[in-house]
Design a protein around this motif. Structure first.
Motif, mmCIF file in Angstrom:
data_model
loop_
_atom_site.group_PDB
_atom_site.id
_atom_site.type_symbol
_atom_site.label_atom_id
_atom_site.label_comp_id
_atom_site.label_asym_id
_atom_site.label_seq_id
_atom_site.Cartn_x
_atom_site.Cartn_y
_atom_site.Cartn_z
ATOM 1 N N UNK A 159 0.833 -1.202 0.000
ATOM 2 C CA UNK A 159 0.000 0.000 0.000
ATOM 3 C C UNK A 159 0.859 1.241 0.000
ATOM 4 N N UNK A 208 7.783 4.300 -0.554
ATOM 5 C CA UNK A 208 8.178 5.687 -0.320
ATOM 6 C C UNK A 208 9.692 5.817 -0.418
ATOM 7 N N UNK A 222 12.873 8.465 0.478
ATOM 8 C CA UNK A 222 13.266 9.621 1.261
ATOM 9 C C UNK A 222 14.751 9.892 1.018
ATOM 10 N N UNK A 260 6.151 8.948 -3.589
ATOM 11 C CA UNK A 260 5.311 7.808 -3.244
ATOM 12 C C UNK A 260 4.916 7.099 -4.530
ATOM 13 N N UNK A 266 2.489 3.709 -5.838
ATOM 14 C CA UNK A 266 1.454 2.825 -5.306
ATOM 15 C C UNK A 266 1.257 1.549 -6.120
ATOM 16 N N UNK A 290 4.695 0.308 2.929
ATOM 17 C CA UNK A 290 3.552 0.163 3.828
ATOM 18 C C UNK A 290 2.678 -0.943 3.265
ATOM 19 N N UNK A 315 1.570 11.898 9.565
ATOM 20 C CA UNK A 315 0.916 11.859 8.264
ATOM 21 C C UNK A 315 -0.584 12.037 8.423
ATOM 22 N N UNK A 358 -2.566 5.806 4.344
ATOM 23 C CA UNK A 358 -1.597 5.346 3.349
ATOM 24 C C UNK A 358 -0.816 6.480 2.710
ATOM 25 N N UNK A 359 -0.825 7.624 3.330
ATOM 26 C CA UNK A 359 -0.096 8.750 2.754
ATOM 27 C C UNK A 359 1.318 8.835 3.304
ATOM 28 N N UNK A 360 2.120 9.681 2.662
ATOM 29 C CA UNK A 360 3.513 9.803 3.074
ATOM 30 C C UNK A 360 3.619 10.428 4.450
ATOM 31 N N UNK A 361 4.686 10.037 5.153
ATOM 32 C CA UNK A 361 4.968 10.603 6.466
ATOM 33 C C UNK A 361 6.031 11.684 6.327
ATOM 34 N N UNK A 362 5.904 12.718 7.141
ATOM 35 C CA UNK A 362 6.868 13.814 7.156
ATOM 36 C C UNK A 362 7.593 13.788 8.495
#
Lengths: 112, 112
Positions: A31, A34, A36, A49, A51, A91, B94, B98-102
């Motif tokens: 899911x 990512x 970084x 990101x 998917x 994820x 976040x 399922x979104x990106x983490x900062x």
């Protein structure tokens, strides 16, 4: 067991010498993958990101791609300021659904 | 831009002290996380929180606790600091599942 493996551990390039970093993963029900960037002594900075397999994202000299088992971060004509550690994380669906599983990173050094 | 701010860049504490690491995010994110980062081990999740007063253990919660009294603030507590808790601590947030983490800029904690 969910796992993320990055290779190589370290990479040294000359300025302008294009290359790719690899992130292979085993996870049930991806899911999101990512990328970084992390500079020494700082927190990771979000890049991309992805998917689904076949997806591609670009930002300046960086391009990230995704297949069913791995992702590549392509660096075109790198500059010294691209030197950093690049981290990959995945994820998965289900369980602790908001948990990111990180690889140990690729340390990139670009020499002028 | 998302901003995640950790209260200290560097901390030196003595064995047995109770240590508080504070993190604030300014984007009304639902989810917040605490990771530690050690050479060769990558980022490992200590705790995360998906709502005020809600928390879940990550992979390495032993010796740590957390507090989230307000949506924007997430604290990591070392109940009795030990030398093996010397590490880089990273806070992240976040918006969705399922979104990106900062990430914040990190706190380098040394326990002597």
């Amino acid at each position: 067991e969910d796992q993320v493996t990055q290779s190589p551990e370290a990479l040294r390039l000359q300025e302008g010498e294009s290359s790719s970093l690899n992130c292979s993963y085993t996870v049930s029900g991806l899911r999101g993958l990512f990328w970084y960037r992390q500079d020494p002594g700082k927190g990771p900075e979000f890049l991309f990101t992805l998917y689904s397999a076949g997806e591609e994202k670009e930002k300046e000299r960086l391009k990230a791609t995704l297949t069913k088992k791995e992702s590549f971060l392509h660096i075109t004509a790198p500059k010294p300021e691209d030197s950093a550690t690049y981290l990959c994380a995945v994820r998965r669906y289900g369980g602790a659904t908001n948990k990111l599983i990180f690889g140990t990173g690729t340390l990139l050094a670009v020499q002028p | 831009d998302v901003k995640v701010t950790q209260s200290s860049r560097y901390l030196v504490k003595r064995t047995g002290e109770k240590v508080f690491l504070e993190c604030v995010q300014d984007m009304d994110h639902e989810n917040m996380f605490w990771y530690r980062q050690d050479p060769g081990l990558g980022l490992r999740l200590i705790y995360f929180s998906y709502d005020v007063k809600m928390k879940e253990k990550g992979d390495i919660p032993e010796g740590y606790s957390v507090s989230r009294e307000k949506k924007e603030r997430f604290s990591l507590i070392l109940e009795s600091a030990s030398t093996n808790q010397t590490s880089m601590y990273l806070c992240a947030s976040n918006l969705g599942q399922y979104t990106e983490a900062f990430f914040g800029q990190g706190t380098r904690l040394t326990v002597v």
